[in-house]
Design a protein around this motif. Sequence first.
Motif, mmCIF file in Angstrom:
data_model
loop_
_atom_site.group_PDB
_atom_site.id
_atom_site.type_symbol
_atom_site.label_atom_id
_atom_site.label_comp_id
_atom_site.label_asym_id
_atom_site.label_seq_id
_atom_site.Cartn_x
_atom_site.Cartn_y
_atom_site.Cartn_z
ATOM 1 N N GLU A 1 0.825 -1.200 0.000
ATOM 2 C CA GLU A 1 0.000 0.000 0.000
ATOM 3 C C GLU A 1 0.868 1.262 0.000
ATOM 4 O O GLU A 1 0.546 2.256 -0.663
ATOM 5 C CB GLU A 1 -0.911 0.002 1.220
ATOM 6 N N ALA A 2 1.992 1.210 0.724
ATOM 7 C CA ALA A 2 2.920 2.345 0.752
ATOM 8 C C ALA A 2 3.522 2.574 -0.634
ATOM 9 O O ALA A 2 3.717 3.727 -1.053
ATOM 10 C CB ALA A 2 4.024 2.092 1.773
ATOM 11 N N VAL A 3 3.819 1.496 -1.356
ATOM 12 C CA VAL A 3 4.332 1.619 -2.722
ATOM 13 C C VAL A 3 3.329 2.367 -3.593
ATOM 14 O O VAL A 3 3.674 3.312 -4.320
ATOM 15 C CB VAL A 3 4.618 0.224 -3.325
ATOM 16 N N TYR A 4 2.068 1.964 -3.501
ATOM 17 C CA TYR A 4 1.039 2.594 -4.324
ATOM 18 C C TYR A 4 0.820 4.062 -3.950
ATOM 19 O O TYR A 4 0.546 4.899 -4.811
ATOM 20 C CB TYR A 4 -0.267 1.818 -4.218
ATOM 21 N N LYS A 5 0.947 4.375 -2.668
ATOM 22 C CA LYS A 5 0.803 5.771 -2.238
ATOM 23 C C LYS A 5 1.904 6.638 -2.854
ATOM 24 O O LYS A 5 1.658 7.761 -3.299
ATOM 25 C CB LYS A 5 0.850 5.857 -0.706
ATOM 26 N N VAL A 6 3.122 6.114 -2.883
ATOM 27 C CA VAL A 6 4.241 6.848 -3.482
ATOM 28 C C VAL A 6 4.014 7.005 -4.982
ATOM 29 O O VAL A 6 4.247 8.078 -5.552
ATOM 30 C CB VAL A 6 5.576 6.133 -3.194
ATOM 31 N N TYR A 7 3.559 5.944 -5.638
ATOM 32 C CA TYR A 7 3.287 6.025 -7.074
ATOM 33 C C TYR A 7 2.239 7.092 -7.372
ATOM 34 O O TYR A 7 2.366 7.865 -8.328
ATOM 35 C CB TYR A 7 2.816 4.673 -7.603
ATOM 36 N N GLU A 8 1.189 7.126 -6.563
ATOM 37 C CA GLU A 8 0.132 8.120 -6.774
ATOM 38 C C GLU A 8 0.656 9.535 -6.566
ATOM 39 O O GLU A 8 0.340 10.450 -7.329
ATOM 40 C CB GLU A 8 -1.030 7.834 -5.818
ATOM 41 N N ALA A 9 1.472 9.721 -5.524
ATOM 42 C CA ALA A 9 2.034 11.040 -5.251
ATOM 43 C C ALA A 9 2.957 11.496 -6.377
ATOM 44 O O ALA A 9 3.058 12.687 -6.674
ATOM 45 C CB ALA A 9 2.782 11.023 -3.923
ATOM 46 N N ARG A 10 3.618 10.535 -7.018
ATOM 47 C CA ARG A 10 4.565 10.853 -8.097
ATOM 48 C C ARG A 10 3.908 10.877 -9.477
ATOM 49 O O ARG A 10 4.572 11.160 -10.474
ATOM 50 C CB ARG A 10 5.688 9.815 -8.100
ATOM 51 N N GLY A 11 2.619 10.501 -9.539
ATOM 52 C CA GLY A 11 1.943 10.453 -10.827
ATOM 53 C C GLY A 11 2.394 9.291 -11.692
ATOM 54 O O GLY A 11 2.360 9.363 -12.928
ATOM 55 N N ILE A 12 2.819 8.194 -11.063
ATOM 56 C CA ILE A 12 3.307 7.016 -11.785
ATOM 57 C C ILE A 12 2.142 6.073 -12.073
ATOM 58 O O ILE A 12 1.359 5.754 -11.185
ATOM 59 C CB ILE A 12 4.393 6.287 -10.964
ATOM 60 N N THR A 13 2.043 5.629 -13.308
ATOM 61 C CA THR A 13 0.984 4.707 -13.703
ATOM 62 C C THR A 13 1.264 3.306 -13.169
ATOM 63 O O THR A 13 2.390 2.809 -13.281
ATOM 64 C CB THR A 13 0.850 4.644 -15.237
ATOM 65 N N TYR A 14 0.258 2.669 -12.590
ATOM 66 C CA TYR A 14 0.411 1.312 -12.089
ATOM 67 C C TYR A 14 -0.947 0.621 -12.102
ATOM 68 O O TYR A 14 -1.984 1.260 -12.236
ATOM 69 C CB TYR A 14 0.988 1.314 -10.659
ATOM 70 N N ARG A 15 -0.938 -0.707 -11.965
ATOM 71 C CA ARG A 15 -2.175 -1.466 -11.844
ATOM 72 C C ARG A 15 -2.214 -2.085 -10.458
ATOM 73 O O ARG A 15 -1.360 -2.887 -10.109
ATOM 74 C CB ARG A 15 -2.247 -2.558 -12.918
ATOM 75 N N ARG A 16 -3.199 -1.688 -9.658
ATOM 76 C CA ARG A 16 -3.288 -2.148 -8.264
ATOM 77 C C ARG A 16 -3.523 -3.665 -8.203
ATOM 78 O O ARG A 16 -4.395 -4.194 -8.866
ATOM 79 C CB ARG A 16 -4.401 -1.398 -7.545
ATOM 80 N N GLN A 17 -2.729 -4.319 -7.377
ATOM 81 C CA GLN A 17 -2.864 -5.752 -7.150
ATOM 82 C C GLN A 17 -2.725 -6.048 -5.667
ATOM 83 O O GLN A 17 -2.313 -5.176 -4.892
ATOM 84 C CB GLN A 17 -1.789 -6.535 -7.922
ATOM 85 N N GLN A 18 -3.039 -7.270 -5.279
ATOM 86 C CA GLN A 18 -2.890 -7.703 -3.896
ATOM 87 C C GLN A 18 -2.290 -9.100 -3.869
ATOM 88 O O GLN A 18 -2.528 -9.904 -4.748
ATOM 89 C CB GLN A 18 -4.254 -7.709 -3.170
ATOM 90 N N PHE A 19 -1.520 -9.357 -2.825
ATOM 91 C CA PHE A 19 -1.044 -10.726 -2.622
ATOM 92 C C PHE A 19 -2.204 -11.591 -2.140
ATOM 93 O O PHE A 19 -3.090 -11.125 -1.422
ATOM 94 C CB PHE A 19 0.079 -10.762 -1.572
ATOM 95 N N ILE A 20 -2.201 -12.832 -2.547
ATOM 96 C CA ILE A 20 -3.273 -13.755 -2.152
ATOM 97 C C ILE A 20 -3.112 -14.150 -0.687
ATOM 98 O O ILE A 20 -2.036 -14.445 -0.239
ATOM 99 C CB ILE A 20 -3.229 -15.030 -3.024
#
Length: 354
Positions: free
Chosen positions: A335-354
């Motif tokens: 979740e912290a990775v995705y927060k940084v990506y969003e703050a930086r405007g980096i495109t990503y596809r949200r996923q979760q570990f099973i």
Amino acid sequence: MDLKQLNAFIAIADLQSFSAAAKTTRLSQPSLSRLLKQLETSLGVELINRYHRPLQLTEAGQFFYEKVSAILTELETVTNMTQRLSAPDTALNIGFVPSVLYGLLPEVIATLKQHSAGHEHPNSSSATDIEVNLKDISSYQQVEALKSGEIDVGFSRFAHQDPWIQQILLRHERYVVALPKSHPQANISDHRLIDLANNRLILYHQTHLPAQIPNTDSVTTAMTQNASALQKDKSIMEPASAIKSTSASTVTEPLLNLFARYSITPFATTKVSDLQVALGLVAAGVGITLVPASLQTMRTDQISYQRLIHENVTSPIYLHTLKDFSHPKVSELLEAVYKVYEARGITYRRQQFI
């Protein structure tokens, strides 16, 4: 047949010597010989040729060794997991490759600690509630480190196919070219790999790509088409060595593989121990290199970072952990990775570990 016999056999097979195996296992040579004989008797076959020096496996022994090695490795993994379940480590041990550390990883860790502190103590400014240990481990070594418990999660640049590991592709990061500030091409904003073929390429990856078996027909066709297209472009003044019959399927060094996708071979290369050394040589004017775009803030007083026009010249970033035993903080790290990506405007596809 028991574990003592199997471990004795594996030690003898690995070291090809009773005396060397005795030192490793801390058993006497007669004890090792007896355990091996008991195992061979129970199987009804000879596993090791004792009359050859160094010792050699028989055909049956080679087959048994390959199968038993995999079983013992799996048993060791299960044992480590069981022990960790009974006494879990509160700290989050993160493996990383240097290019990730020099990129956004520090920002991700800071975000993780702030998030964890906010959940544990909403009215406190403390950000030290989660202990994080960072370990520099190559992409392929991370798999064994996860199994042994040395790390709980890892950031790497290579995909893994292992039944014990689950992996998420975080994103593809574009490469940029790093040139000395004094380089004639240092102020050119868009580069093609063919334009860089006359330079010395500094290689720094310690882990290579897995070798692939090329499809001869498709590789030959692609190489011919690429070479023809490049030669028709009269604006490119490349040396003859820049267009060689190089198959990307057979080139495992990551940077050379990028060039080989376009049937290009740099005229000269220098291999160094790590990324920092590579950038040091670029700064000194020895050559050029390619780095993930997140690293283009390093040595900016000496190095010019410029864009590559090839959209597929990228470096993937993966996050992986164990399938059946995941540290409770791994989901917060993701979740912290995705927060940084969003703050930086980096495109990503949200996923979760099973």
